[in-house]
Write a protein that holds these residues in place. Sequence first.
Motif, PDB file in Angstrom:
ATOM      1  N   TYR A   1      -2.555  10.298  -4.362  1.00 24.29           N
ATOM      2  CA  TYR A   1      -3.316   9.061  -4.549  1.00 24.29           C
ATOM      3  C   TYR A   1      -2.897   8.029  -3.517  1.00 24.29           C
ATOM      4  O   TYR A   1      -1.733   7.985  -3.109  1.00 24.29           O
ATOM      5  N   ILE A   2      -3.833   7.167  -3.154  1.00 21.98           N
ATOM      6  CA  ILE A   2      -3.515   5.976  -2.385  1.00 21.98           C
ATOM      7  C   ILE A   2      -3.573   4.805  -3.362  1.00 21.98           C
ATOM      8  O   ILE A   2      -4.481   4.738  -4.214  1.00 21.98           O
ATOM      9  N   ILE A   3      -2.596   3.916  -3.260  1.00 27.43           N
ATOM     10  CA  ILE A   3      -2.481   2.784  -4.185  1.00 27.43           C
ATOM     11  C   ILE A   3      -2.546   1.487  -3.396  1.00 27.43           C
ATOM     12  O   ILE A   3      -1.793   1.293  -2.445  1.00 27.43           O
ATOM     13  N   ASN A   4      -3.447   0.597  -3.807  1.00 28.40           N
ATOM     14  CA  ASN A   4      -3.555  -0.735  -3.220  1.00 28.40           C
ATOM     15  C   ASN A   4      -2.979  -1.733  -4.223  1.00 28.40           C
ATOM     16  O   ASN A   4      -3.645  -2.119  -5.172  1.00 28.40           O
ATOM     17  N   ASP A   5      -1.734  -2.152  -4.004  1.00 29.72           N
ATOM     18  CA  ASP A   5      -1.071  -3.105  -4.892  1.00 29.72           C
ATOM     19  C   ASP A   5      -1.235  -4.533  -4.376  1.00 29.72           C
ATOM     20  O   ASP A   5      -0.546  -5.447  -4.815  1.00 29.72           O
TER      21      ASP A   5
ATOM     22  N   VAL B   1       0.878  -1.165   0.000  1.00 33.29           N
ATOM     23  CA  VAL B   1       0.000   0.000   0.000  1.00 33.29           C
ATOM     24  C   VAL B   1       0.913   1.212   0.000  1.00 33.29           C
ATOM     25  O   VAL B   1       1.845   1.285   0.812  1.00 33.29           O
ATOM     26  N   TYR B   2       0.661   2.148  -0.919  1.00 28.43           N
ATOM     27  CA  TYR B   2       1.544   3.291  -1.090  1.00 28.43           C
ATOM     28  C   TYR B   2       0.736   4.580  -1.196  1.00 28.43           C
ATOM     29  O   TYR B   2      -0.459   4.548  -1.487  1.00 28.43           O
TER      30      TYR B   2
ATOM     31  N   MET C   1      -0.383   2.738 -12.084  1.00 29.20           N
ATOM     32  CA  MET C   1      -0.852   3.952 -12.745  1.00 29.20           C
ATOM     33  C   MET C   1       0.056   4.232 -13.945  1.00 29.20           C
ATOM     34  O   MET C   1       1.258   4.007 -13.874  1.00 29.20           O
TER      35      MET C   1
ATOM     36  N   SER D   1      -5.790  -1.430  -7.296  1.00 26.70           N
ATOM     37  CA  SER D   1      -6.429  -0.195  -7.753  1.00 26.70           C
ATOM     38  C   SER D   1      -5.865   1.000  -6.986  1.00 26.70           C
ATOM     39  O   SER D   1      -5.023   0.838  -6.097  1.00 26.70           O
ATOM     40  N   TYR D   2      -6.360   2.161  -7.311  1.00 31.48           N
ATOM     41  CA  TYR D   2      -5.922   3.385  -6.644  1.00 31.48           C
ATOM     42  C   TYR D   2      -7.094   4.361  -6.590  1.00 31.48           C
ATOM     43  O   TYR D   2      -8.070   4.222  -7.328  1.00 31.48           O
TER      44      TYR D   2
ATOM     45  N   LYS E   1      -7.960   8.748  -5.776  1.00 33.00           N
ATOM     46  CA  LYS E   1      -7.453  10.095  -5.538  1.00 33.00           C
ATOM     47  C   LYS E   1      -7.769  10.516  -4.108  1.00 33.00           C
ATOM     48  O   LYS E   1      -8.885  10.311  -3.626  1.00 33.00           O
TER      49      LYS E   1
ATOM     50  N   LEU F   1     -11.371   0.000  -1.132  1.00 33.29           N
ATOM     51  CA  LEU F   1     -10.357   0.232  -2.167  1.00 33.29           C
ATOM     52  C   LEU F   1     -10.033  -1.141  -2.749  1.00 33.29           C
ATOM     53  O   LEU F   1      -9.349  -1.949  -2.118  1.00 33.29           O
TER      54      LEU F   1
END
Length: 131
Positions: free
Chosen positions: A33-37, A13-14, A123, A72-73, A75, A68
Amino acid sequence: MKKDIIIPEVEDVYVAIVLEHNSIYKTDDWNAYIINDKNVDLDVVLIVTSGYSKDKITATFRKQLDKLPAKSYAKIELMQEDLFALNNTFKVSFFEGNKMFDKTFLFRKNTVNIKALRPIPLMDVKGVLVK
């Protein structure tokens, strides 16, 4: 008592700050943005952001995402360029299954700039990423 509390480590998670072109207003905007990898969904994602330096502190901004999805990500907020002269924190809490996770992501002052842009996972943009 505190030693009995287990806080799991956050992985995959970034938070990223990216420079994007806004075709409506014909501007280049910085967005967080928050990113759920992860391969699993995150539930009840709470994000608290603020900026600070020795002399200044910004207002606190709060955002909640009910879900989330995996890989996905989303904003978080539009960021004014003046904020990059401050340390910017993003405190993120979420549930994965029945466990609560918590992590603070820190963008140190003056680290978000054009020269620091790198490809961002999931992204198709460049930005500054904090893991």
